[in-house]
Structure formats: C-alpha cells, structure tokens
Design an enzyme around this catalytic site. Structure first.
Site, PDB file in Angstrom:
ATOM      1  N   ARG A  29      -6.582   9.146  -4.794  1.00 15.63           N
ATOM      2  CA  ARG A  29      -5.973   9.924  -6.352  1.00 15.63           C
ATOM      3  C   ARG A  29      -6.868  10.986  -6.533  1.00 15.63           C
ATOM      4  O   ARG A  29      -6.540  10.739  -8.405  1.00 15.63           O
ATOM      5  CB  ARG A  29      -6.442   8.315  -7.065  1.00 15.63           C
ATOM      6  N   HIS A  40       8.182   6.418   4.336  1.00 16.27           N
ATOM      7  CA  HIS A  40       8.499   5.097   4.312  1.00 16.27           C
ATOM      8  C   HIS A  40       9.905   4.472   4.309  1.00 16.27           C
ATOM      9  O   HIS A  40      10.643   3.696   3.485  1.00 16.27           O
ATOM     10  CB  HIS A  40       7.843   4.267   2.654  1.00 16.27           C
ATOM     11  N   ASP A  46       1.067   5.089   3.825  1.00 18.93           N
ATOM     12  CA  ASP A  46       1.544   4.652   2.309  1.00 18.93           C
ATOM     13  C   ASP A  46       0.656   4.653   1.456  1.00 18.93           C
ATOM     14  O   ASP A  46       0.866   3.450   0.568  1.00 18.93           O
ATOM     15  CB  ASP A  46       3.333   4.621   2.109  1.00 18.93           C
ATOM     16  N   HIS A  53      -4.771   0.892  -5.710  1.00 17.76           N
ATOM     17  CA  HIS A  53      -4.465   0.338  -7.364  1.00 17.76           C
ATOM     18  C   HIS A  53      -5.807  -0.417  -8.120  1.00 17.76           C
ATOM     19  O   HIS A  53      -6.162  -0.570  -6.844  1.00 17.76           O
ATOM     20  CB  HIS A  53      -3.133  -0.279  -8.019  1.00 17.76           C
ATOM     21  N   HIS A  79      11.406  11.351  -0.205  1.00 20.44           N
ATOM     22  CA  HIS A  79      10.917   9.627  -1.008  1.00 20.44           C
ATOM     23  C   HIS A  79      12.408   9.549  -1.443  1.00 20.44           C
ATOM     24  O   HIS A  79      13.024  10.075  -2.149  1.00 20.44           O
ATOM     25  CB  HIS A  79       9.892   9.782  -2.346  1.00 20.44           C
ATOM     26  N   ASN A  92       0.884  13.905  -5.554  1.00 19.83           N
ATOM     27  CA  ASN A  92       1.576  13.185  -6.914  1.00 19.83           C
ATOM     28  C   ASN A  92       0.056  12.370  -7.551  1.00 19.83           C
ATOM     29  O   ASN A  92       0.097  11.388  -8.014  1.00 19.83           O
ATOM     30  CB  ASN A  92       2.247  11.648  -7.138  1.00 19.83           C
TER      31      ASN A  92
HETATM   32 ZN   LIG Z   1       7.370   7.523  -1.130  1.00 14.12          ZN
END
Ligand SMILES: [Zn+2]
Length: 436
Positions: free
Chosen positions: A74, A242, A315, A319, A189, A104
C-alpha cells in the site's frame, strides 16, 4: 560441520532435502550447494565437497523461491495497511523471493519516478525482489495512457489498472499494442462495471438469501472475452488476473488452444472457498472478484491443474482491522495471501489429489517467472540462490498474531493448513526462518 542460523556463511550446503524443480519433486534425498549468493551445485545423494558447512534439511523440500505476480503493497498512501518493507517481510515468510506489485497506490504508480521509488524501497528492505507494474492510465482514471516506454526503462514489468477494469475498449486495445512493442504484458482486471454494478459478493443463492447485492459471473466472463478478442487482433500478450468463473476458464482454454498469447493466474482463495463462506456477513470473505460457486471453484482449480491457468498469484490485499469490521457491504474488497498461499495450495490442491507437489511449486515459482520474463524461479547451477525450504506435512493454525504483514485480513484465520515455510533465502541470504 554444521552452520548456525545466526551466521550464515557465504558458502554452505543444505543436505537431506528433496529438490523440487521443473514440475517434479525428487524421490531421493539430495543437496543444494550455495556459494557467494549463487547455486554452485545441486543433485541427489551426498555432495562431493569437503569442508563446507552443512545444514541437515531432513524432511524438508527445497524449491525455487516463490514468485507472486499480484500483490498490493500500500505504499505510498496507505502505509497503515502495508509498506514495501512489511509486504516484503510477509513475502519472505511465505517463501516468496520475487513479487510483482500492483500500481493502485495513492498516488498511483503512473510514471517512471514512481517505478524507481518502489524498486529502491524494495532494495532497502532487502527481503525480496520487487518488480513493479505501472498503471495503464494516469491515476487509473481510465482516460489516456501513461508513458509506457519510460516506465519499462525504469523497470516496470507490465501494465494494469488493477483494482479497476480498463472500461474503454479502444484504450485497452492501444495499451495492448504499445505494451507488445515493449515486450511486456497487459494485466487485465476483467470486470464489466455496468454488469457488476454495486455488487459486494457473488450473485447467486447466497447473495439472495443474505439480502446483499450480487455480482453476476457474466461481469467477468464478458470482460475476459473482450480482452481476449483485443489480444487476438493485436497479437499482444494479455495476462488475465485472478480468474474466478468457470466461463472465464473456458474462454482462456479456447484462446490458448487457438494459439493466442494469453496467460492467466488464480488466487489461493478462488481455488479453495465458495460463496457460502459469506453466510455470516464476515468481510474476511469479501474480495473482488468474489468467492463464487462450487462449480467455479472446481473449474478454476482444474484449470490450474491442466495448465489453462498458468500460475497461483496471491492478490495480497491488506486492509486494517477497523475497515474489515465495517458491515459487509461497506467494508473494502480484498484479503491477504502471501503468508498462507503455500499452505492453502498444499491443503486444497495437493492433499486433495487435484495436482501433485511438483506442479503446485512450478505454478508458484518457475511458471510465473517465465511468463513475466523475470530473472527468478530457477533452481539451477549458476542461478541466484533464491530458494525456499518447507515442511510439506507440518500442520499449523492461521492466527492473527502470527502475521508479518501489517494487516490480518485473511480468509483462512482459524483454519488448519498443511505445509509451512521453514526458511527462505534470497541470493544466499536468509530472509526468513520459522521460529516455531
Ligand atoms: Zn484485480
């Protein structure tokens, strides 16, 4: 002469291990000889060298260090969930020596300076090799393309807006063409947002029963189909992230049979768990794509076993506890995976007879390295000494206080898994040793 874990010499042997490489687990015990960070030799029996300190690896399997093609560290932006350093620690504990990171973050990895920053942070941590991907569009906004060439020169190994689909087909088509010129894949994705809408779990029996908005399989199938067709027209390398539906597995199987340059990955949770796990509204089973039906789980696992799906990728999506304590529909998507992948693979794929150990390890090391052209995944003379020692029979309970990741949002908390990493080495240096 034995050597101590506290001070690993620059030249050493690991003896009594079963070597696992090129899709096969050796039947007889063998050895690995490491010298100055590289593999000096390996084979069955006892090595013909004298005076080199040796570790007895009786009962352990020695395999290439694992390679993850899909992890979300992150940093920058959400260092409370994971940093490059903590993500690398989690990777080392899971037996990984090379990790491909997704762009991301906040801000997104959409320029060469950011690519260099990630590689430098990975080197500082020194626990695994970081291979960043860059975003397809600036800020993952789906409009216009980033400077692919600059980013590849800085070390980017592919492009993706992962977390979000590239909704505009024209943009995806151009991205495939540019990436192809540069010799790197586009990672899709695959999700049609107009179909999936505000869904928070798989659309089926359980979403109806729980009163939650479902995400139809078709949202993934349609998106995979579009991107496969775009890859067909450009001849470019498309990597499907994924894979979670039986429909997507079938589309990929057909595309491969037709000779298209399609590769794909599946996550540990999609080969093991189905949507019924959401029955208690626990956000630890909320991820995107969602846990599907038993048919899908079987199709994805079989796809991995027959090579339709090339590799297992985590993946890994950390969090905080606070976020994962929200109501199911409010909580963020994603679960961690680096520290449990081997155990899940052995428990759900090898011990169930779906694939043998050699194939599982290949799906976690050699194959992902090969399809992304990474200098990794080789347990061979002369290669960097990136390897893992693991106990294939060791049972352990996944516990919250046992994670190296800053986050604990694993779908496998409280579960007993079989197979645990004993030690991980990166370039002949110890990066993880199990103290239990
Ligand atoms: Zn993804």
């Amino acid at each position: 002469m034995e050597w101590s874990w506290q001070r690993i010499p620059s030249e050493f042997l690991v003896t009594g291990v079963k070597l696992c490489r090129r899709g096969k687990l050796g039947k007889r015990k063998g050895f690995l000889h490491v010298r100055k960070g590289r593999i000096e030799g390996l084979g069955v029996g006892i090595p013909k060298v004298e005076g080199v300190p040796a570790l007895d690896g009786e009962g352990l399997i020695c395999a290439p260090g694992f390679v993850d093609l899909h992890a979300h560290f992150r940093e920058p932006g959400h260092e409370e969930k994971e940093t490059i350093a903590s993500g690398c620690k989690a990777a080392a504990k899971g037996g990984y020596t090379s990790v491909v990171t997704m762009p991301n973050t906040d801000p997104a990895i959409d320029n060469s300076g950011m690519i260099r920053y990630l590689i430098d942070r990975g080197r500082e941590a020194g626990l695994c090799r970081i291979h960043p991907t860059g975003s397809v569009s600036p800020g993952l906004k789906g409009q216009g393309m980033t400077e692919f060439g600059d980013m590849v020169n800085a070390g980017a190994v592919g492009f993706t807006d992962d977390g979000m689909p590239v909704e505009n087909g024209g943009l995806m088509s151009n991205a495939l063409k540019y990436a192809d010129v540069l010799g790197v894949p586009i990672i899709t994705h695959a999700e049609d947002k107009s179909i999936v809408g505000k869904g928070c779990m798989h659309g089926g029996y359980w979403s109806a029963r729980l009163g939650l908005v479902g995400m139809a399989r078709a949202g993934e199938d349609v998106a995979v189909f579009r991107d496969v067709e775009l890859a067909r027209s450009s001849g470019a390398h498309l990597h499907v992230a994924h894979v979670s539906t039986k429909g997507a597995v079938e589309i990929i199987r057909r595309a491969k049979a037709e000779g298209l340059r399609i590769t794909a990955e599946a996550t540990p949770h999609h080969i093991s768990l189905d949507h019924s796990r959401c029955r208690d509204y626990s956000p630890l089973f909320k991820m995107n794509p969602p846990l599907r039906e038993a048919d899908d789980v079987n199709a994805v696992a079989e796809g991995l076993a027959d090579g339709t799906i090339d590799c297992l990728a985590t993946d890994h999506a950390p969090h905080t506890d606070t976020e994962k304590e929200y109501q199911f529909d409010q909580a963020p998507f994603g679960v961690t995976g680096l520290e449990t992948a081997l155990g899940v693979g052995i428990t759900y794929l090898v011990n169930t007879g779906i694939m043998d150990m050699g194939k599982l390890i290949q799906c976690m090391s050699e194959t992902p390295a090969r399809i992304f052209n990474l200098p990794a995944g080789r347990l061979e003379e002369g290669a960097e000494a990136d390897f893992v020692l693991f106990d294939p029979e060791r049972q352990w309970v996944v516990a919250k206080d046992d994670f190296q990741s800053l986050s604990h949002n694993s779908s496998f908390l409280g579960e007993t898994l079989t197979g645990r990493v004993t030690a991980t080495f990166l370039g002949g240096r110890l990066t993880w040793r199990d103290q239990d």
